[in-house]
Design a protein around this motif. Structure first.
Motif, PDB file in Angstrom:
ATOM      1  N   THR A 244     -35.112  20.337   6.444  1.00 25.15           N
ATOM      2  CA  THR A 244     -34.485  19.559   7.507  1.00 25.15           C
ATOM      3  C   THR A 244     -35.418  19.305   8.685  1.00 25.15           C
ATOM      4  OG1 THR A 244     -33.610  21.601   8.489  1.00 25.15           O
ATOM      5  CG2 THR A 244     -32.183  20.408   6.919  1.00 25.15           C
ATOM      6  N   ALA A 245     -36.445  20.111   8.852  1.00 25.55           N
ATOM      7  CA  ALA A 245     -37.376  19.943   9.978  1.00 25.55           C
ATOM      8  C   ALA A 245     -38.674  20.663   9.654  1.00 25.55           C
ATOM      9  CB  ALA A 245     -36.779  20.485  11.273  1.00 25.55           C
ATOM     10  N   TRP A 246     -39.745  20.250  10.338  1.00 24.88           N
ATOM     11  CA  TRP A 246     -41.057  20.819  10.024  1.00 24.88           C
ATOM     12  C   TRP A 246     -41.158  22.286  10.408  1.00 24.88           C
ATOM     13  CZ3 TRP A 246     -44.017  22.841  13.976  1.00 24.88           C
ATOM     14  CH2 TRP A 246     -43.705  22.454  15.289  1.00 24.88           C
ATOM     15  N   ASN A 247     -40.305  22.761  11.312  1.00 25.86           N
ATOM     16  CA  ASN A 247     -40.414  24.144  11.784  1.00 25.86           C
ATOM     17  C   ASN A 247     -39.261  25.028  11.324  1.00 25.86           C
ATOM     18  OD1 ASN A 247     -38.494  22.884  13.334  1.00 25.86           O
ATOM     19  ND2 ASN A 247     -39.299  23.590  15.321  1.00 25.86           N
ATOM     20  N   VAL A 248     -38.587  24.633  10.242  1.00 20.89           N
ATOM     21  CA  VAL A 248     -37.474  25.405   9.702  1.00 20.89           C
ATOM     22  C   VAL A 248     -37.724  25.722   8.236  1.00 20.89           C
ATOM     23  CG1 VAL A 248     -34.996  25.422   9.201  1.00 20.89           C
ATOM     24  CG2 VAL A 248     -35.835  24.314  11.292  1.00 20.89           C
ATOM     25  N   VAL A 249     -37.644  26.990   7.871  1.00 22.71           N
ATOM     26  CA  VAL A 249     -37.698  27.373   6.464  1.00 22.71           C
ATOM     27  C   VAL A 249     -36.432  26.837   5.793  1.00 22.71           C
ATOM     28  CG1 VAL A 249     -37.627  29.314   4.837  1.00 22.71           C
ATOM     29  CG2 VAL A 249     -39.107  29.427   6.852  1.00 22.71           C
ATOM     30  N   PRO A 250     -36.566  26.035   4.755  1.00 23.94           N
ATOM     31  CA  PRO A 250     -35.391  25.366   4.175  1.00 23.94           C
ATOM     32  C   PRO A 250     -34.519  26.313   3.368  1.00 23.94           C
ATOM     33  CG  PRO A 250     -37.338  24.824   2.910  1.00 23.94           C
ATOM     34  CD  PRO A 250     -37.824  25.605   4.097  1.00 23.94           C
ATOM     35  N   ASP A 251     -33.218  26.062   3.481  1.00 25.44           N
ATOM     36  CA  ASP A 251     -32.270  26.874   2.696  1.00 25.44           C
ATOM     37  C   ASP A 251     -31.730  26.125   1.489  1.00 25.44           C
ATOM     38  OD1 ASP A 251     -30.593  25.046   3.922  1.00 25.44           O
ATOM     39  OD2 ASP A 251     -29.135  26.539   4.629  1.00 25.44           O
ATOM     40  N   ARG A 252     -32.175  24.870   1.294  1.00 22.42           N
ATOM     41  CA  ARG A 252     -31.710  24.106   0.137  1.00 22.42           C
ATOM     42  C   ARG A 252     -32.772  23.111  -0.279  1.00 22.42           C
ATOM     43  NH1 ARG A 252     -29.069  19.549  -1.703  1.00 22.42           N
ATOM     44  NH2 ARG A 252     -27.286  19.909  -3.111  1.00 22.42           N
ATOM     45  N   CYS A 253     -32.945  22.957  -1.604  1.00 24.02           N
ATOM     46  CA  CYS A 253     -33.860  21.960  -2.158  1.00 24.02           C
ATOM     47  C   CYS A 253     -33.291  21.470  -3.476  1.00 24.02           C
ATOM     48  CB  CYS A 253     -35.259  22.548  -2.377  1.00 24.02           C
ATOM     49  SG  CYS A 253     -36.480  21.351  -2.952  1.00 24.02           S
ATOM     50  N   GLU A 254     -33.260  20.153  -3.635  1.00 23.00           N
ATOM     51  CA  GLU A 254     -32.691  19.552  -4.839  1.00 23.00           C
ATOM     52  C   GLU A 254     -33.774  18.830  -5.637  1.00 23.00           C
ATOM     53  OE1 GLU A 254     -29.588  15.965  -5.706  1.00 23.00           O
ATOM     54  OE2 GLU A 254     -28.798  17.683  -4.569  1.00 23.00           O
ATOM     55  N   VAL A 255     -33.781  19.055  -6.936  1.00 26.39           N
ATOM     56  CA  VAL A 255     -34.749  18.464  -7.855  1.00 26.39           C
ATOM     57  C   VAL A 255     -33.993  17.608  -8.869  1.00 26.39           C
ATOM     58  CG1 VAL A 255     -36.516  18.924  -9.601  1.00 26.39           C
ATOM     59  CG2 VAL A 255     -36.315  20.423  -7.600  1.00 26.39           C
ATOM     60  N   THR A 256     -34.411  16.360  -9.041  1.00 26.46           N
ATOM     61  CA  THR A 256     -33.792  15.462 -10.012  1.00 26.46           C
ATOM     62  C   THR A 256     -34.649  15.405 -11.271  1.00 26.46           C
ATOM     63  OG1 THR A 256     -32.832  14.106  -8.263  1.00 26.46           O
ATOM     64  CG2 THR A 256     -33.023  13.090 -10.432  1.00 26.46           C
ATOM     65  N   ILE A 257     -33.998  15.463 -12.437  1.00 24.01           N
ATOM     66  CA  ILE A 257     -34.694  15.473 -13.727  1.00 24.01           C
ATOM     67  C   ILE A 257     -34.172  14.347 -14.604  1.00 24.01           C
ATOM     68  CG2 ILE A 257     -35.220  16.803 -15.814  1.00 24.01           C
ATOM     69  CD1 ILE A 257     -34.690  19.323 -14.144  1.00 24.01           C
ATOM     70  N   ASP A 258     -35.085  13.563 -15.150  1.00 28.43           N
ATOM     71  CA  ASP A 258     -34.760  12.547 -16.150  1.00 28.43           C
ATOM     72  C   ASP A 258     -35.215  13.066 -17.506  1.00 28.43           C
ATOM     73  OD1 ASP A 258     -34.360   9.249 -16.534  1.00 28.43           O
ATOM     74  OD2 ASP A 258     -35.702  10.190 -17.972  1.00 28.43           O
ATOM     75  N   GLU A 259     -34.266  13.229 -18.426  1.00 26.93           N
ATOM     76  CA  GLU A 259     -34.572  13.689 -19.789  1.00 26.93           C
ATOM     77  C   GLU A 259     -34.163  12.607 -20.776  1.00 26.93           C
ATOM     78  OE1 GLU A 259     -33.233  17.108 -23.034  1.00 26.93           O
ATOM     79  OE2 GLU A 259     -32.309  17.041 -21.041  1.00 26.93           O
ATOM     80  N   ARG A 260     -35.071  12.222 -21.653  1.00 22.09           N
ATOM     81  CA  ARG A 260     -34.743  11.314 -22.747  1.00 22.09           C
ATOM     82  C   ARG A 260     -34.500  12.178 -23.979  1.00 22.09           C
ATOM     83  NH1 ARG A 260     -34.017   6.186 -20.330  1.00 22.09           N
ATOM     84  NH2 ARG A 260     -34.568   6.779 -18.194  1.00 22.09           N
ATOM     85  N   THR A 261     -33.254  12.195 -24.413  1.00 16.51           N
ATOM     86  CA  THR A 261     -32.842  13.081 -25.490  1.00 16.51           C
ATOM     87  C   THR A 261     -33.016  12.409 -26.849  1.00 16.51           C
ATOM     88  OG1 THR A 261     -30.555  12.330 -25.290  1.00 16.51           O
ATOM     89  CG2 THR A 261     -31.203  14.235 -23.986  1.00 16.51           C
ATOM     90  N   VAL A 262     -33.033  13.205 -27.892  1.00 23.02           N
ATOM     91  CA  VAL A 262     -33.129  12.703 -29.260  1.00 23.02           C
ATOM     92  C   VAL A 262     -31.985  13.303 -30.064  1.00 23.02           C
ATOM     93  CG1 VAL A 262     -35.628  12.469 -29.080  1.00 23.02           C
ATOM     94  CG2 VAL A 262     -34.667  14.562 -30.070  1.00 23.02           C
ATOM     95  N   PRO A 263     -31.612  12.681 -31.198  1.00 22.64           N
ATOM     96  CA  PRO A 263     -30.480  13.193 -31.972  1.00 22.64           C
ATOM     97  C   PRO A 263     -30.649  14.660 -32.356  1.00 22.64           C
ATOM     98  CG  PRO A 263     -31.087  11.009 -32.730  1.00 22.64           C
ATOM     99  CD  PRO A 263     -32.147  11.423 -31.761  1.00 22.64           C
ATOM    100  N   GLY A 264     -29.668  15.458 -31.962  1.00 26.72           N
ATOM    101  CA  GLY A 264     -29.639  16.856 -32.353  1.00 26.72           C
ATOM    102  C   GLY A 264     -30.499  17.786 -31.528  1.00 26.72           C
ATOM    103  N   GLU A 265     -31.203  17.279 -30.523  1.00 28.05           N
ATOM    104  CA  GLU A 265     -32.118  18.116 -29.753  1.00 28.05           C
ATOM    105  C   GLU A 265     -31.933  17.875 -28.260  1.00 28.05           C
ATOM    106  OE1 GLU A 265     -34.085  20.393 -30.996  1.00 28.05           O
ATOM    107  OE2 GLU A 265     -33.790  19.899 -33.117  1.00 28.05           O
ATOM    108  N   ARG A 266     -32.116  18.936 -27.481  1.00 25.41           N
ATOM    109  CA  ARG A 266     -32.130  18.855 -26.033  1.00 25.41           C
ATOM    110  C   ARG A 266     -33.215  19.797 -25.507  1.00 25.41           C
ATOM    111  NH1 ARG A 266     -28.884  15.450 -27.125  1.00 25.41           N
ATOM    112  NH2 ARG A 266     -26.953  14.873 -26.052  1.00 25.41           N
TER     113      ARG A 266
END
Length: 374
Positions: A244-266
């Protein structure tokens, strides 16, 4: 005229009509056009469900069902694809040149929808009930297809008319026997705030997120084989948002993932939750497709080879279609249609009239030779 006969009656005019109807915000008017044409031009039993999906059926309902499947919604048009009429209403720009029709939805996928409609009008099904289905909401996660399946739509076989042209070679319309799906997910890392001058007083959520990203980077991409064709998925971190700011240790971080799946596998993304404070959540899961019936896939390929001078092949497709939802529900599916790589979702989207003629012939040939697989 293409290399195998005259143009199907009315196909080009129908394609122009459908492409001219705006259907990115609301597909109702496009559904009206599809429904009206089927009622006026075919002997099909026509239905429109409460979701906006349109169906037309010919043949014996006691026979197995072969569905020709499309969708009449489109992604939002680019600026060059939109005009305003004399009444101030938005219209789509539709142009013809060099044997192609240009306009939003021409390739994805109103051209192939029109080819399937003409095939239902003209075909004499052999051993199957022939069903045309045009869904809403394909571009927003298969909303219409999923609703139809929940309501009992369950054809034994389906040719989904998404793009399969110019995959194995230029100038051919191939038959897709498998495609990837897409799983969109997030990793949320939680920690404790602190002033950045005393970071040891907090727990840095970004550091936890980075540890989870390292776990994702170490994962092997999912891979399988369908009818001799290799299908390889992928996993990629696409966004990181934390702090949230340059001088605050963050308490939350979100990571987005794009996965291209195949039949029968993840990919085993749940392993990232082994990092303390990290939670994994699936936001969207568009299923992959693998054809479950070799005889059906071979019959469609034979039909495709019979109506073109090139030599089409069984191929795979890199992105999801409504075939994934149908296959997941038990339908034997292939994908075969006019759109070429690089055409869909572009400001210069177009479709070849010659290829639309070809697709019409493929769909009709599959229906009239269905006793070979049904």
């Amino acid at each position: 005229m293409d290399e195998h006969g005259t143009h199907p009656d009315g196909l080009r005019a129908l394609t122009r009509e459908l492409v001219s109807v705006p259907s990115h915000d609301d597909p109702t008017a496009a559904g009206d056009a599809v429904e009206s044409w089927l009622r006026e031009e075919t002997d099909a039993t026509v239905d429109r469900d409460e979701h906006g999906n349109v169906f037309g059926r010919v043949g014996d309902p006691d026979d197995p069902t072969l569905a020709l499947v499309g969708h009449h919604d489109v992604v939002p048009p680019g600026d060059p694809q939109v005009a305003t009429d004399d009444d101030g209403a938005e219209t789509y720009v539709v142009e013809e040149r060099d044997g192609r029709l240009y306009g939003r939805g021409s390739a994805d996928m109103k051209g192939a929808v029109a080819a399937a409609m003409c095939a239902v009008r003209d075909a004499d099904p052999d051993g199957v009930e022939l069903c045309f289905a045009s869904f809403v909401g394909e571009e927003v996660g298969g909303v219409g297809a999923r609703a139809a399946i929940d309501d009992g739509f369950a054809p034994e076989y389906a040719v989904v008319a998404e793009g399969s042209t110019n995959y194995s070679a230029d100038g051919v319309t191939d038959v897709v026997v498998a495609h990837k799906g897409r799983r969109a997910s997030t990793l949320v890392a939680r920690g404790e705030n602190a002033h950045a001058s005393v970071p040891e007083d907090g727990v840095n959520a970004v550091y936890r997120a980075c540890d989870a990203v390292d776990a994702v980077r170490a994962m092997t991409f999912p891979e399988t084989t369908v009818m001799g064709e290799s299908v390889r998925g992928s996993v990629a971190v696409t966004e990181i948002d934390g702090g949230t700011a340059w001088n605050v240790v963050p308490d939350r971080c979100e990571v987005t993932i794009d996965e291209r799946t195949v039949p029968g596998e993840r990919a085993p993304l749940e392993r990232a939750e082994a990092v303390e404070g990290v939670e994994w959540t699936v936001e969207q899961d568009l299923p992959p497709m693998a054809c479950s019936d070799d005889a059906f896939a071979d019959a469609v390929l034979s039909a495709a080879r019979g109506v073109q001078s090139g030599r089409p092949e069984h191929v795979t497709k890199p992105h999801a279609t409504d075939a994934g939802w149908l296959a997941e529900a038990g339908t034997a599916c292939v994908v075969c249609g006019a759109s070429e790589p690089g055409e869909a979702h572009t400001d210069t989207e177009s479709v070849s009239y010659e290829v639309l003629d070809r697709c019409y012939r493929i769909y009709r040939a599959v229906a009239e030779g269905a006793s070979g697989f049904a």
